[in-house]
Structures are given as structure tokens and as C-alpha cells.
Scaffold this active site. Sequence first.
Site, PDB file in Angstrom:
ATOM      1  CE  LYS A  64      -0.364  -0.345   5.033  1.00  0.00           C
ATOM      2  NZ  LYS A  64      -1.157  -0.943   6.135  1.00  0.00           N
TER       3      LYS A  64
ATOM      4  CE1 TYR B 124      12.554  31.642   5.691  1.00  0.00           C
ATOM      5  CE2 TYR B 124      12.798  29.303   5.245  1.00  0.00           C
ATOM      6  CZ  TYR B 124      12.554  30.585   4.806  1.00  0.00           C
ATOM      7  OH  TYR B 124      12.316  30.804   3.483  1.00  0.00           O
TER       8      TYR B 124
HETATM    9  C1  LIG Z   1      -0.452  -2.001   6.732  1.00  0.00           C
HETATM   10  C2  LIG Z   1      -1.074  -3.293   7.059  1.00  0.00           C
HETATM   11  C3  LIG Z   1      -0.301  -4.447   7.194  1.00  0.00           C
HETATM   12  C4  LIG Z   1       1.203  -4.433   7.186  1.00  0.00           C
HETATM   13  O1  LIG Z   1       1.662  -3.907   8.417  1.00  0.00           O
HETATM   14  P1  LIG Z   1       3.222  -3.790   8.747  1.00  0.00           P
HETATM   15  O2  LIG Z   1       3.259  -3.339  10.162  1.00  0.00           O
HETATM   16  O3  LIG Z   1       3.765  -2.760   7.815  1.00  0.00           O
HETATM   17  O4  LIG Z   1       3.831  -5.123   8.510  1.00  0.00           O
HETATM   18  C5  LIG Z   1      -0.974  -5.654   7.371  1.00  0.00           C
HETATM   19  N1  LIG Z   1      -2.318  -5.701   7.436  1.00  0.00           N
HETATM   20  C6  LIG Z   1      -3.087  -4.598   7.340  1.00  0.00           C
HETATM   21  C7  LIG Z   1      -4.562  -4.710   7.444  1.00  0.00           C
HETATM   22  C8  LIG Z   1      -2.494  -3.352   7.158  1.00  0.00           C
HETATM   23  O5  LIG Z   1      -3.258  -2.252   7.083  1.00  0.00           O
END
Ligand SMILES: *Cc1c(COP(=O)(O)O)cnc(C)c1O
Length: 373
Positions: free
Chosen positions: A39, A264
Site C-alpha cells: 500500500k 528561519y
Molecule cells: C499495513 C497493514 C499491514 C502491514 O503492516 P506492517 O506493520 O507494515 O507489517 C498488514 N495488514 C493490514 C490490514 C495493514 O493495514
Amino acid sequence: MTSGRSGGVLTIDLDAIAANWRFLKRRLADGVLCAAVVKADGYGLGAAPVALRLFAEGCRDFFVATTDEGVSLRAALSPSATIQVLAGVDPATAAPMLDQRLVPVLNHLGQIETWREAARGAGRALPAVLHIDTGMNRLGLPRDELARLSAEQTLLAGIETRLVMSHLVNSEVPGDPLNDAQRQRFEAAVHILKAGIGAVPASLANSSGIFLGRAYHFAMVRPGVALYGVNPTPGDPNPMSEVVHLTAKILQVRRVDRGETVGYGATHRLARPSRIAVVAAGYADGYLRSASNRASARLGGLNVPVVGRVSMDLITLDVTDVPEALALPGRDVDLLDSDYTAERLAADAGTNPYEILTALGRRYERRYIGAVS
Ligand SMILES: *Cc1c(COP(=O)(O)O)cnc(C)c1O
């Protein structure tokens, strides 16, 4: 090293990502599937190149957040890969979901209804993942909706449930009793579902969840961040291979008198005559402003502190202690490497490594090691 480019270079080691996936897979019992969560464009590192490489390693199950992410990934990936969409489906995304053969994660009865209607319209059974909430209280079927689903099997008419999943709240803290509580609630939910619709493969563990032991693995694990080199076992040494290397160019080096301020807001005052290197990366590149006066970079293997505020396109480093021949315009500094990792920068910037990775900017030139096409 100098070159013609002006911006930073983000090097992504797909060989290391592949090694990390194999490392996680080796921890699983035979037959347990290791998916890959890609994702947010593969946690900022490029969903397509990451997924293509992992497909070549044997990974067939991928998770994205949104339908749009799924559509983009489908264009890059073999039809035999399963792309699951965590946000699920709504009336606006059902058509692209069907067209691109994406599998929605159904999070509540409304999404189940949408997918049931889509199946009826398509005249065939459609695959889906059921998400059950076990304590996150974010996405997922609450307990009462699960009970209804199990009692009224027509609710799932035309839906081929290929996986039932839940998500852990605090898996990186092995001692948190919530882990075990969630696992037990999940087992109970899987049981209820089995009574209603028959046995369905189950999935609970994210990266850190894998390290809670085999009781958490079920039929499939869903690692994300560990694939990208982040330590899934904070407190213990990082078992994962480093994936990300980020360099940016020095634009200017200046001598600044004692008592002067840098940047800044005049937030850093020099206690000695200093040399300041101005580097071409800033918060518009995802180098968080909260890293101001706290983070460091590496130059010729030496730590150089970020002094003054991070600005939109620039950061300023105190290079007084670095030999002058190393700190010259056109030279690269390392902003992320195997010593100063996304975790270290995250700790200095007051965030987590997920935010560091997903913020990595679009101005960086991306170079991939070990890409497959
Ligand atoms: C993002 C996510 C994962 C992966 O999590 P990590 O901590 O990056 O391994 C797995 N399952 C779901 C439902 C997620 O949203």
C-alpha cells in the site's frame, strides 16, 4: 561523488526486499502463505517494482490500500497475482474492482451488500476477503455484524470468501496482553464463521505479528514494513536487510561566525566559528520539519548534525568537524543509510519509520537494484 543531476538519489535495493521476504517466509510452517503489503506505493518505495520482484520470488498475494492503487498495480503485475484492496468496495469502485480483477477486503455489511450486488450483476461468484475487527476499532466487521453474517448466509450470496482477516493493534510490543486477546477473539470469530459458511483460510499477522510465534500465523501472514528493512522486533537487533539509501547534494558551504544563527526563526546559534553545508533536500522532499536541530546526516562516514530549521527545499548541516576536502559543493551527503536508518531519523523527528518512508519525496531520482521487468 558528483553527477549532473540536481536532486537527491533514493536507491532501493530490491534484492534486499526479496531477501527480507524469503527470511520472513522461512519462519512460517509449510503451506503458510507470505503475502506482501504494498500500500501507499510500496511504503513510498514503488509498489510496481517491489511487487514484480516479489512475484518473481514466488509471492502471489498483495495488499494495497485503495482501488486506485490496485488498478495501477494490476497494470504492472501478472494476472495470476491476487491484489487485495484494504479499503474495500463502494458503488463507485465496484466496476474498476471487477474489471481489474481486484479482491476487496469487505469491512462492514454495507460493503458486503455492494459486492453481493456486483456479483449478481456479473452473474458469477466474486472473490472477497472478510475483515473482522478484534480490537483496533477501525475497519472490520464488529461482533454483531459477524453474528448476523453467520446466521444469515444469504448475506454472502455470490461472494466467494477466500480469506478472513484481522489486524493487530500493538504487535511490536510482544508483552502486550492485547496480542493474545486479539488472537483469541480472532479464533472465536473464525469459529463462528466456520459454523455459518464453512472453513475459510485466516490471516492475522503483520510484520511484527510474525515474530509473536506460529500461533499468530494462521494460513497467511501480511508483512509490510519489515520487507522494506524496518525492524519488526524493536528492542532486539534488526534481523532485516537494509533496503533504502538516500543521498542529497551539497549546494554551498559557508563559514559562519560564532554567535550567528542559521536558518528561519534563528533556532540555532553557533557556539564557535563554523562551516555550514547547505543541502538540497527539505520538507517538500519528505524530510520532516520536525527533524530540525535534531536529526543528523553522514558525510564521509562522519555524523554531521542538522542545525537550524529544515526548510522547504534545503537543510543545513554543521560540517565544522569534517575535513574541508570532504565538505564541498557538489558532494553527496547520506541522509539515510545502514547506520542512520529510517528508524533513527524517525526517532529524531518524533515519528515512526512508516511515516519517514511514505513521505520520501517525488523529486528524488529513484534507482533500483535488482529490478525485474
Ligand atoms: C499495513 C497493514 C499491514 C502491514 O503492516 P506492517 O506493520 O507494515 O507489517 C498488514 N495488514 C493490514 C490490514 C495493514 O493495514
